[in-house]
Design an enzyme around this catalytic site. Structure first.
Site, PDB file in Angstrom:
ATOM      1  N   GLY A   1      -7.461   4.125  10.728  1.00 10.83           N
ATOM      2  CA  GLY A   1      -8.254   2.882  10.378  1.00 10.83           C
ATOM      3  C   GLY A   1      -8.325   2.535   8.723  1.00 10.83           C
ATOM      4  CB  THR A   2      -6.495   4.114   6.061  1.00 14.42           C
ATOM      5  OG1 THR A   2      -5.445   4.108   6.529  1.00 14.42           O
ATOM      6  CG2 THR A   2      -7.142   5.549   5.842  1.00 14.42           C
TER       7      THR A   2
ATOM      8  CB  THR B   1      -5.377   8.631   7.543  1.00 16.84           C
ATOM      9  OG1 THR B   1      -4.355   9.222   8.527  1.00 16.84           O
ATOM     10  CG2 THR B   1      -5.541   9.529   6.116  1.00 16.84           C
TER      11      THR B   1
ATOM     12  CB  CYS C   1      -8.726  -1.483   9.898  1.00 16.48           C
ATOM     13  SG  CYS C   1      -7.372  -1.558  11.150  1.00 16.48           S
TER      14      CYS C   1
ATOM     15  CE  LYS D   1      -1.791  -1.178   3.989  1.00 12.41           C
ATOM     16  NZ  LYS D   1      -2.485  -1.765   5.119  1.00 12.41           N
TER      17      LYS D   1
HETATM   18  N1  LIG Z   1      -4.102  10.526   2.193  1.00  8.69           N
HETATM   19  C1  LIG Z   1      -4.578   9.484   1.324  1.00  8.69           C
HETATM   20  N2  LIG Z   1      -5.264   9.682   0.339  1.00  8.69           N
HETATM   21  C2  LIG Z   1      -5.897   8.615  -0.760  1.00  8.69           C
HETATM   22  N3  LIG Z   1      -5.693   7.515  -0.102  1.00  8.69           N
HETATM   23  C3  LIG Z   1      -5.077   7.168   1.032  1.00  8.69           C
HETATM   24  C4  LIG Z   1      -4.457   8.206   1.714  1.00  8.69           C
HETATM   25  N4  LIG Z   1      -3.832   7.478   2.946  1.00  8.69           N
HETATM   26  C5  LIG Z   1      -3.933   6.050   2.886  1.00  8.69           C
HETATM   27  N5  LIG Z   1      -4.595   5.963   1.514  1.00  8.69           N
HETATM   28  C6  LIG Z   1      -5.021   4.706   0.872  1.00  8.69           C
HETATM   29  O1  LIG Z   1      -5.465   3.989   2.100  1.00  8.69           O
HETATM   30  C7  LIG Z   1      -5.274   2.648   2.104  1.00  8.69           C
HETATM   31  C8  LIG Z   1      -4.555   2.062   3.292  1.00  8.69           C
HETATM   32  O2  LIG Z   1      -3.077   2.305   3.184  1.00  8.69           O
HETATM   33  P1  LIG Z   1      -2.201   3.007   4.461  1.00  8.69           P
HETATM   34  O3  LIG Z   1      -0.898   2.863   3.703  1.00  8.69           O
HETATM   35  O4  LIG Z   1      -2.916   4.154   4.935  1.00  8.69           O
HETATM   36  O5  LIG Z   1      -2.465   1.720   5.404  1.00  8.69           O
HETATM   37  P2  LIG Z   1      -1.883   1.741   6.736  1.00  8.69           P
HETATM   38  O6  LIG Z   1      -0.828   2.554   7.047  1.00  8.69           O
HETATM   39  O7  LIG Z   1      -1.800   0.241   7.021  1.00  8.69           O
HETATM   40  O8  LIG Z   1      -3.144   2.036   7.571  1.00  8.69           O
HETATM   41  P3  LIG Z   1      -3.201   2.054   9.168  1.00  8.69           P
HETATM   42  O9  LIG Z   1      -3.004   3.155   9.773  1.00  8.69           O
HETATM   43  O10 LIG Z   1      -4.596   1.922   9.411  1.00  8.69           O
HETATM   44  O11 LIG Z   1      -2.465   0.901   9.681  1.00  8.69           O
HETATM   45  C9  LIG Z   1      -4.581   2.413   0.609  1.00  8.69           C
HETATM   46  O12 LIG Z   1      -5.160   2.017  -0.374  1.00  8.69           O
HETATM   47  C10 LIG Z   1      -3.812   3.934   0.695  1.00  8.69           C
HETATM   48  O13 LIG Z   1      -3.355   3.914  -0.828  1.00  8.69           O
HETATM   49  C1  LIG Z   2      -6.707  -2.632  17.249  1.00  5.56           C
HETATM   50  C2  LIG Z   2      -5.984  -1.795  16.193  1.00  5.56           C
HETATM   51  N1  LIG Z   2      -5.829  -2.610  14.975  1.00  5.56           N
HETATM   52  C3  LIG Z   2      -5.121  -1.772  13.956  1.00  5.56           C
HETATM   53  C4  LIG Z   2      -4.811  -0.627  14.082  1.00  5.56           C
HETATM   54  C5  LIG Z   2      -4.107   0.225  12.802  1.00  5.56           C
HETATM   55  O1  LIG Z   2      -4.593   1.189  12.489  1.00  5.56           O
HETATM   56  C6  LIG Z   2      -4.963   0.075  15.221  1.00  5.56           C
HETATM   57  N2  LIG Z   2      -4.701   1.677  15.373  1.00  5.56           N
HETATM   58  N3  LIG Z   2      -5.681  -0.639  16.487  1.00  5.56           N
END
Ligand SMILES: Nc1ncnc2c1ncn2[C@@H]1O[C@H](COP(=O)(O)OP(=O)(O)OP(=O)(O)O)[C@@H](O)[C@H]1O
Ligand SMILES: Cc1ncc(CO)c(N)n1
Length: 266
Positions: free
Chosen positions: A207-208, A205, A210, A174
Site C-alpha cells: 500500500g505504499t 510495503t 496508494c 516513484k
Molecule cells: N523501502 C522503502 N524505503 C523508503 N521509501 C520507499 C520504500 N519503498 C517505497 N518507498 C517510497 O514509497 C512511495 C511509493 O513508491 P513505490 O514505488 O513503492 O510505489 P508502488 O510500487 O506503486 O506501490 P504499490 O505496491 O502500493 O503499488 C515512493 O515515495 C517510494 O519512494
Molecule cells: C485494491 C488495490 N489497489 C491497489 C493495490 C496496489 O498496491 C492493491 N494491492 N490493491
C-alpha cells in the site's frame, strides 16, 4: 471548514492498500474521505485471490451520489481494471468538472498479480492520463506507459518528460523499485524536482503507492501547490513505511497512525 477528498479505487479487504489505505490516509490528514469502489479485490499481504469489477452503471451511480451532494476538493484514482470503467470515469469527471485529480496508474499488486488487464494500457494512455493533474507511476508502470527501460535517475527524468507529453500536468515517477535510496522525481512541464528519502529496510510495503497518491490528493485538497503537496506526501509515506505494521504473513501495511500512538494508548 474541513476539506473533502474522494478515492476512486479498488477495495482491499485486508485494509492495507486500495480504498482502505486511501481513506486512512485522508483521515490522518484530517480530510473528510469518500469512496467510489471500482472493483472488489479478495487480497491480503501475501496474495490476490480474485477480484470482481463493479458494473459501469453502479460506478456511475456512486459518482452521481457524491457529486450531487458533497463536492470533493481533490480526487485520487487507483485501480481501474477495464477500458469501459476508464471511459466512464473520464466522461463523468468531465461532466462534474472534477478538480485536482491524482492518478496512481495501478497495474500490479506487490506480489506481481495483475490489477489492470493488458488491453487497458492504450485506454489508460489516451483516456486517463490527460485527466491527471498528477500521475504517479512506479518504475515498471512508467516503463509500460513509455516503452522505455528505466535504470537510472536520468531514465526516470526522460520517462517523466515523455509521460507529461501524453497530457498529465505533473508526473511523479516513484523510485521505490530502485536499488539505492528511494528517490521520486516530479516533472511539472518546466523543471524536475527530486524528492529523496533513505531506503528503509523492510518487507512491509503493502500500500505504499496508494498511501503516497492519496496523501498528495489530501494536500491538494487543502490547497497546497503541487511541489509542496508531493514533498509533504513523501514525508508522510516515509513515516508510514518506517513505522509499518508487521501484520500478516507477507508485505505488512503502511501505518497511518504512528503520530497518534504517542498520545493514545493502543
Ligand atoms: N523501502 C522503502 N524505503 C523508503 N521509501 C520507499 C520504500 N519503498 C517505497 N518507498 C517510497 O514509497 C512511495 C511509493 O513508491 P513505490 O514505488 O513503492 O510505489 P508502488 O510500487 O506503486 O506501490 P504499490 O505496491 O502500493 O503499488 C515512493 O515515495 C517510494 O519512494
Ligand atoms: C485494491 C488495490 N489497489 C491497489 C493495490 C496496489 O498496491 C492493491 N494491492 N490493491
Amino acid at each position: 471548514m474541513m476539506k473533502k477528498a474522494l478515492t476512486i479505487a479498488g477495495s482491499d479487504c485486508s485494509g492495507g492498500a486500495g480504498v482502505q489505505a486511501d481513506l486512512k490516509t485522508f483521515s490522518a490528514h484530517l480530510v473528510y474521505g469518500m469512496s467510489v469502489i471500482t472493483s472488489v479485490v479478495a487480497e491480503n499481504t501475501s496474495r490476490v485471490i480474485d477480484f470482481q469489477n463493479v458494473s459501469v452503471d453502479l460506478i456511475e451511480k456512486q459518482l452521481e451520489a457524491i457529486f450531487e451532494d458533497i463536492i470533493p476538493d481533490a480526487i485520487k484514482i487507483g485501480m481501474v481494471e477495464s477500458p469501459e470503467i476508464m471511459r466512464a470515469i473520464r466522461e463523468n469527471l468531465e461532466k462534474y468538472q472534477a478538480k485536482q485529480v491524482v492518478i496512481d496508474p495501478v497495474m500490479y499488486a506487490k506480489n506481481g498479480c495483475p490489477l489492470m488487464r493488458e488491453s487497458s494500457i492504450d485506454t489508460l494512455i489516451k483516456v486517463m492520463i490527460p485527466l491527471a493533474d498528477c500521475l504517479t507511476p512506479n518504475i515498471p508502470e512508467a516503463e509500460k506507459i513509455t516503452g522505455m527501460k528505466i535504470l537510472t535517475l536520468e531514465d526516470m527524468e526522460n520517462a517523466a518528460r515523455s509521460i507529461h507529453a501524453l497530457g498529465a500536468k505533473n508526473v511523479l515517477v516513484k523510485g521505490g523499485h530502485l536499488e539505492s535510496a528511494a528517490i521520486d522525481i516530479l516533472f511539472d512541464g518546466v523543471e524536475f524536482t527530486h524528492y529523496h528519502s533513505k531506503r528503509i529496510q523492510t518487507k512491509n510495503t503493502h500500500g505504499t503507492g496508494c498511501t503516497l497518491s492519496s496523501a498528495i490528493a489530501a494536500n491538494l485538497a487543502k490547497g497546497e501547490p503541487i511541489k509542496v503537496a508531493v514533498s509533504n506526501a513523501k514525508e508522510y509515506v516515509t513515516g508510514a513505511i518506517e513505522n509499518a505494521l508487521p501484520l500478516g504473513n507477507g508485505h505488512g501495511p503502511t501505518n497511518h497512525f504512528y503520530q497518534f500512538e504517542r498520545v493514545v494508548k493502543l
